[in-house]
Design a protein around this motif. Sequence first.
Motif, PDB file in Angstrom:
ATOM      1  N   ALA A  99       0.823  -1.214   0.000  1.00 53.27           N
ATOM      2  CA  ALA A  99       0.000   0.000   0.000  1.00 53.27           C
ATOM      3  C   ALA A  99       0.859   1.267   0.000  1.00 53.27           C
ATOM      4  O   ALA A  99       0.326   2.372  -0.116  1.00 53.27           O
ATOM      5  CB  ALA A  99      -0.940   0.000   1.200  1.00 53.27           C
ATOM      6  N   GLY A 100       2.182   1.123   0.135  1.00 52.01           N
ATOM      7  CA  GLY A 100       3.082   2.275   0.077  1.00 52.01           C
ATOM      8  C   GLY A 100       3.283   3.016   1.379  1.00 52.01           C
ATOM      9  O   GLY A 100       3.723   4.168   1.367  1.00 52.01           O
ATOM     10  N   VAL A 101       2.977   2.390   2.518  1.00 53.89           N
ATOM     11  CA  VAL A 101       3.197   3.038   3.818  1.00 53.89           C
ATOM     12  C   VAL A 101       4.713   3.132   4.036  1.00 53.89           C
ATOM     13  O   VAL A 101       5.391   2.101   4.078  1.00 53.89           O
ATOM     14  CB  VAL A 101       2.513   2.247   4.955  1.00 53.89           C
ATOM     15  CG1 VAL A 101       2.855   2.836   6.317  1.00 53.89           C
ATOM     16  CG2 VAL A 101       1.000   2.218   4.739  1.00 53.89           C
ATOM     17  N   PRO A 102       5.257   4.354   4.184  1.00 57.84           N
ATOM     18  CA  PRO A 102       6.717   4.528   4.213  1.00 57.84           C
ATOM     19  C   PRO A 102       7.454   3.877   5.384  1.00 57.84           C
ATOM     20  O   PRO A 102       8.593   3.446   5.217  1.00 57.84           O
ATOM     21  CB  PRO A 102       6.901   6.050   4.260  1.00 57.84           C
ATOM     22  CG  PRO A 102       5.627   6.620   3.756  1.00 57.84           C
ATOM     23  CD  PRO A 102       4.561   5.634   4.148  1.00 57.84           C
ATOM     24  N   HIS A 103       6.809   3.799   6.548  1.00 61.66           N
ATOM     25  CA  HIS A 103       7.495   3.263   7.725  1.00 61.66           C
ATOM     26  C   HIS A 103       6.606   2.267   8.466  1.00 61.66           C
ATOM     27  O   HIS A 103       5.400   2.477   8.592  1.00 61.66           O
ATOM     28  CB  HIS A 103       7.899   4.388   8.688  1.00 61.66           C
ATOM     29  CG  HIS A 103       8.850   5.358   8.078  1.00 61.66           C
ATOM     30  ND1 HIS A 103      10.215   5.158   8.083  1.00 61.66           N
ATOM     31  CD2 HIS A 103       8.634   6.527   7.425  1.00 61.66           C
ATOM     32  CE1 HIS A 103      10.800   6.169   7.461  1.00 61.66           C
ATOM     33  NE2 HIS A 103       9.866   7.001   7.047  1.00 61.66           N
ATOM     34  N   TYR A 104       7.243   1.216   8.957  1.00 65.03           N
ATOM     35  CA  TYR A 104       6.562   0.195   9.755  1.00 65.03           C
ATOM     36  C   TYR A 104       7.429  -0.096  10.971  1.00 65.03           C
ATOM     37  O   TYR A 104       8.638  -0.288  10.842  1.00 65.03           O
ATOM     38  CB  TYR A 104       6.364  -1.090   8.932  1.00 65.03           C
ATOM     39  CG  TYR A 104       5.820  -2.240   9.735  1.00 65.03           C
ATOM     40  CD1 TYR A 104       4.526  -2.212  10.238  1.00 65.03           C
ATOM     41  CD2 TYR A 104       6.599  -3.369   9.997  1.00 65.03           C
ATOM     42  CE1 TYR A 104       4.019  -3.257  10.974  1.00 65.03           C
ATOM     43  CE2 TYR A 104       6.091  -4.423  10.735  1.00 65.03           C
ATOM     44  CZ  TYR A 104       4.800  -4.367  11.227  1.00 65.03           C
ATOM     45  OH  TYR A 104       4.309  -5.405  11.958  1.00 65.03           O
ATOM     46  N   TRP A 105       6.808  -0.069  12.153  1.00 67.03           N
ATOM     47  CA  TRP A 105       7.503  -0.430  13.388  1.00 67.03           C
ATOM     48  C   TRP A 105       6.760  -1.587  14.035  1.00 67.03           C
ATOM     49  O   TRP A 105       5.523  -1.637  14.025  1.00 67.03           O
ATOM     50  CB  TRP A 105       7.539   0.733  14.367  1.00 67.03           C
ATOM     51  CG  TRP A 105       8.368   1.908  13.945  1.00 67.03           C
ATOM     52  CD1 TRP A 105       9.140   2.028  12.815  1.00 67.03           C
ATOM     53  CD2 TRP A 105       8.492   3.144  14.643  1.00 67.03           C
ATOM     54  NE1 TRP A 105       9.736   3.260  12.787  1.00 67.03           N
ATOM     55  CE2 TRP A 105       9.365   3.971  13.893  1.00 67.03           C
ATOM     56  CE3 TRP A 105       7.949   3.639  15.828  1.00 67.03           C
ATOM     57  CZ2 TRP A 105       9.709   5.251  14.287  1.00 67.03           C
ATOM     58  CZ3 TRP A 105       8.286   4.912  16.228  1.00 67.03           C
ATOM     59  CH2 TRP A 105       9.163   5.709  15.470  1.00 67.03           C
ATOM     60  N   ARG A 106       7.527  -2.498  14.626  1.00 68.53           N
ATOM     61  CA  ARG A 106       6.951  -3.663  15.303  1.00 68.53           C
ATOM     62  C   ARG A 106       7.587  -3.788  16.676  1.00 68.53           C
ATOM     63  O   ARG A 106       8.791  -3.987  16.790  1.00 68.53           O
ATOM     64  CB  ARG A 106       7.210  -4.921  14.474  1.00 68.53           C
ATOM     65  CG  ARG A 106       6.528  -6.152  15.024  1.00 68.53           C
ATOM     66  CD  ARG A 106       6.881  -7.405  14.228  1.00 68.53           C
ATOM     67  NE  ARG A 106       8.202  -7.885  14.621  1.00 68.53           N
ATOM     68  CZ  ARG A 106       9.225  -8.037  13.808  1.00 68.53           C
ATOM     69  NH1 ARG A 106       9.116  -7.745  12.520  1.00 68.53           N
ATOM     70  NH2 ARG A 106      10.381  -8.485  14.241  1.00 68.53           N
ATOM     71  N   VAL A 138      11.749  -4.911  22.379  1.00 66.93           N
ATOM     72  CA  VAL A 138      12.581  -4.589  21.218  1.00 66.93           C
ATOM     73  C   VAL A 138      11.677  -3.960  20.165  1.00 66.93           C
ATOM     74  O   VAL A 138      10.665  -4.544  19.793  1.00 66.93           O
ATOM     75  CB  VAL A 138      13.256  -5.837  20.618  1.00 66.93           C
ATOM     76  CG1 VAL A 138      14.087  -5.470  19.394  1.00 66.93           C
ATOM     77  CG2 VAL A 138      14.089  -6.577  21.638  1.00 66.93           C
ATOM     78  N   MET A 139      12.068  -2.770  19.697  1.00 71.45           N
ATOM     79  CA  MET A 139      11.320  -2.128  18.620  1.00 71.45           C
ATOM     80  C   MET A 139      12.091  -2.333  17.322  1.00 71.45           C
ATOM     81  O   MET A 139      13.218  -1.878  17.163  1.00 71.45           O
ATOM     82  CB  MET A 139      11.155  -0.628  18.873  1.00 71.45           C
ATOM     83  CG  MET A 139      10.384   0.085  17.774  1.00 71.45           C
ATOM     84  SD  MET A 139       8.628  -0.338  17.715  1.00 71.45           S
ATOM     85  CE  MET A 139       8.006   0.782  18.973  1.00 71.45           C
ATOM     86  N   HIS A 140      11.471  -3.051  16.392  1.00 70.89           N
ATOM     87  CA  HIS A 140      12.039  -3.255  15.065  1.00 70.89           C
ATOM     88  C   HIS A 140      11.484  -2.152  14.169  1.00 70.89           C
ATOM     89  O   HIS A 140      10.263  -1.989  14.077  1.00 70.89           O
ATOM     90  CB  HIS A 140      11.657  -4.626  14.509  1.00 70.89           C
ATOM     91  CG  HIS A 140      12.184  -5.749  15.327  1.00 70.89           C
ATOM     92  ND1 HIS A 140      13.434  -6.301  15.110  1.00 70.89           N
ATOM     93  CD2 HIS A 140      11.645  -6.417  16.384  1.00 70.89           C
ATOM     94  CE1 HIS A 140      13.641  -7.272  15.985  1.00 70.89           C
ATOM     95  NE2 HIS A 140      12.568  -7.361  16.765  1.00 70.89           N
ATOM     96  N   THR A 141      12.368  -1.394  13.531  1.00 71.00           N
ATOM     97  CA  THR A 141      11.936  -0.296  12.669  1.00 71.00           C
ATOM     98  C   THR A 141      12.314  -0.604  11.223  1.00 71.00           C
ATOM     99  O   THR A 141      13.372  -1.176  10.952  1.00 71.00           O
ATOM    100  CB  THR A 141      12.564   1.036  13.120  1.00 71.00           C
ATOM    101  OG1 THR A 141      13.989   0.922  13.117  1.00 71.00           O
ATOM    102  CG2 THR A 141      12.082   1.424  14.513  1.00 71.00           C
ATOM    103  N   TYR A 142      11.425  -0.216  10.318  1.00 76.57           N
ATOM    104  CA  TYR A 142      11.591  -0.515   8.895  1.00 76.57           C
ATOM    105  C   TYR A 142      11.255   0.711   8.063  1.00 76.57           C
ATOM    106  O   TYR A 142      10.403   1.515   8.443  1.00 76.57           O
ATOM    107  CB  TYR A 142      10.655  -1.650   8.467  1.00 76.57           C
ATOM    108  CG  TYR A 142      10.849  -2.929   9.222  1.00 76.57           C
ATOM    109  CD1 TYR A 142      11.693  -3.918   8.729  1.00 76.57           C
ATOM    110  CD2 TYR A 142      10.208  -3.147  10.436  1.00 76.57           C
ATOM    111  CE1 TYR A 142      11.882  -5.105   9.431  1.00 76.57           C
ATOM    112  CE2 TYR A 142      10.396  -4.328  11.143  1.00 76.57           C
ATOM    113  CZ  TYR A 142      11.231  -5.296  10.639  1.00 76.57           C
ATOM    114  OH  TYR A 142      11.425  -6.458  11.335  1.00 76.57           O
TER     115      TYR A 142
END
Length: 154
Positions: free
Chosen positions: A95-102, A114-118
């Motif tokens: 969908a083109g969402v620029p950033h994803y954090w988990r 733990v925060m995984h950032t993408y």
Amino acid sequence: MNPSPLPIHQRIMRRLAAALEPALSPEWQLEVDIDVLLEEEPLDYVAPDIVVFSATVPLTTRPIPAGTVLLAVEVVSKGSRREDRGSKPLAYAEAGVPHYWRLESQASGALAPVMHTYVLDVVTGSYTETGAHQGRLRSAVIGPVDIDLAALTR
């Protein structure tokens, strides 16, 4: 139908949102557990735990168009691991969402938060990990962020 999240999941989500919101630059706004429209045809939407999206989107809009979303955040629980690690980031990337954090925590089986950032690689259309933050999350994606991750789970 999935069961409602555990109280620890809700607490972490609420505290994380409260820590992120003051860092937002004026062009962004943040909400929790709202629908994001990924695709109109066929209709496809998800509800990330936390969404940062354009301040130009009225709060009466539902679902929030994915094209207005800067960041989708998932707080992983044991029941959501497969989706939060697999299908949801794939859908956000498409969908083109620029950033994803988990955020992984004891509630999802991690030893410590733990925060995984993408970030979205526009050439490949997939996410590239930019960090696995332990102890503190420091980021400038939405504005200056410095969060004690352990404090989210207390």
